[in-house]
Design an enzyme around this catalytic site. Structure first.
Site, short mmCIF file in Angstrom:
data_model
loop_
_atom_site.label_atom_id
_atom_site.label_comp_id
_atom_site.label_asym_id
_atom_site.label_seq_id
_atom_site.Cartn_x
_atom_site.Cartn_y
_atom_site.Cartn_z
N LYS A 8 74.02 6.47 103.45
CA LYS A 8 73.89 6.50 101.99
C LYS A 8 73.63 7.93 101.52
O LYS A 8 73.29 8.81 102.32
CB LYS A 8 72.75 5.59 101.55
CG LYS A 8 71.38 6.02 102.05
CD LYS A 8 70.30 5.05 101.63
CE LYS A 8 68.93 5.52 102.12
NZ LYS A 8 67.85 4.59 101.72
N TYR B 50 62.00 36.10 88.33
CA TYR B 50 61.61 35.44 87.08
C TYR B 50 60.13 35.68 86.81
O TYR B 50 59.29 35.53 87.69
CB TYR B 50 61.86 33.94 87.19
CG TYR B 50 63.29 33.51 86.95
CD1 TYR B 50 64.20 34.32 86.29
CD2 TYR B 50 63.72 32.26 87.38
CE1 TYR B 50 65.49 33.91 86.06
CE2 TYR B 50 65.02 31.83 87.17
CZ TYR B 50 65.90 32.66 86.50
OH TYR B 50 67.18 32.24 86.29
#
Length: 370
Positions: free
Chosen positions: A33, A254
């Protein structure tokens, strides 16, 4: 940015896990999955199809994709389904774990010619999907009224693993064992009772029963306390797309949150938040001591300026927060030495689980697909 997947190693992990099964006749389901946990569902399924007994997927769409790729072994859809006719037409097996699912199945299969194979799910304590154990008699009566429905399995899902969740694991297994003892003789011979995931298949062998459902164990060491000898099957790399020389005392990244203590060279890697770099398990919803420990670990990493994001012999650090499309890495070298050791296009390993990276990130396979 790229993920290099060693398909042979995944196959080897299957064989390693098989050696830990108490009974050689125990079935082995490869759970692929979520795009095989980010490793690539179709290539992984093709690589192991001759080593496993069946596959597990999360959605109807994943099951159909396996059929379209030529996978012919049984495929169980573990999640809810809204279109049982399509599932039936693709020759997939359905999970039935609620009365609403059973009613929908009945309405959609009316007049159908071909049978539909199902696995009934029992809620033993995780409380996500599944019938309550006390409902099983009525469930089997309802299923028995559907001539086209064939029960192929009964299963449940553990909500924890050893050692921290041992008490809960044993409690859930005791509940499921009562279901098995009550209904195994009532069902047709060959119906599979299964519950074990990768970790509990290794740490709690009693839970292996008729079949194990192996997901993350396919791709390397999982959260098991058993040293099974599994090997990591994938590595993530960012490519250097730029350099910047920075003087001592300057800040970068940042928020200018990364302070440089000595003259150094920063490398810019392709790949950032948008691609899934730096995503990690959060503490939201994690209560009590486990949540507190996770929070403290995050704070400590920030205070020490350390990260486990970038690997390699260089012992590199990420310079500030991961950015939208790029990641700044401190090479720890002045300009002249940095350019002797690194060049544009070099690959730097990023310690990142493929599961968190977008499908758009290139996957490179070490074994040719057939």
């Amino acid at each position: 940015m790229e993920i290099v997947v060693d398909l042979d190693r995944i196959g080897e992990n299957v064989e390693v896990l098989r050696k830990h099964l108490k009974d050689p006749g125990t079935r082995f389901m490869a759970v692929v999955k979520c795009d095989a946990y980010g490793h690539g569902m179709v290539p992984v399924a093709r690589a192991v199809q001759d080593r496993v007994d069946c596959f597990g997927v999360g959605t109807l769409e994943e099951g159909v994709a396996l059929r379209q790729a030529g996978i012919v072994k049984p495929v169980l859809v573990l999640g809810p389904v809204e279109d049982y006719r399509t599932l039936q037409g693709a020759g997939l097996q359905a999970t039935i774990g609620s009365w609403s699912a059973l009613e929908l199945l009945e309405s959609q299969l009316e007049g159908a010619d071909a049978p539909l194979e199902v696995h009934l799910k029992v809620d033993t304590g995780m409380h996500r999907f599944g019938f309550q154990p006390r409902e099983m008699e009525k469930v089997l009566e309802a299923v028995g009224r559907q001539p086209k429905v064939q029960v192929r399995g009964v299963y449940s899902h553990f909500g924890g693993t050893f050692p921290k969740g041992e008490a809960r694991v044993r409690r859930q297994f005791a509940v499921f064992s009562e279901v098995e003892a009550r209904w195994r003789k009532e069902l047709e011979e060959g119906v599979l009772f299964h519950m074990a995931n990768s970790e509990n298949a290794l740490d709690f062998p009693a839970s292996q029963l008729d079949m194990v459902r192996i997901g993350n164990g396919l791709f390397g060491p999982c959260n098991s306390r058993t040293r099974a000898g599994l090997s990591k099957a994938a590595r993530v790399y960012g490519r250097i797309v730029g350099f910047q020389t920075v003087e001592a005392g300057e800040c970068a990244g940042y928020g200018l949150s990364y302070r440089v203590k000595r003259p150094t060279t920063l490398a810019v890697l392709d790949g950032g938040i948008y691609e899934g770099v730096g995503l990690e398990r959060g503490t939201e919803g994690v209560s009590g001591l486990p949540g507190l420990v996770q929070s403290l670990k995050k704070v400590l990493r920030k205070l020490l300026g350390r990260t486990n994001l970038v690997g390699g012999k260089e012992g590199l650090r990420v310079a500030g927060p991961v950015q939208m499309q790029f990641t700044l890495v401190d090479l720890g070298l002045p300009e002249e030495k940095a350019f002797r050791r690194f060049k544009l296009g070099d690959a730097v390993e990023i310690r990142q689980a493929p599961l968190y990276l977008k499908e758009s990130v290139r996957r490179i396979y070490s074994k040719e697909e057939e």
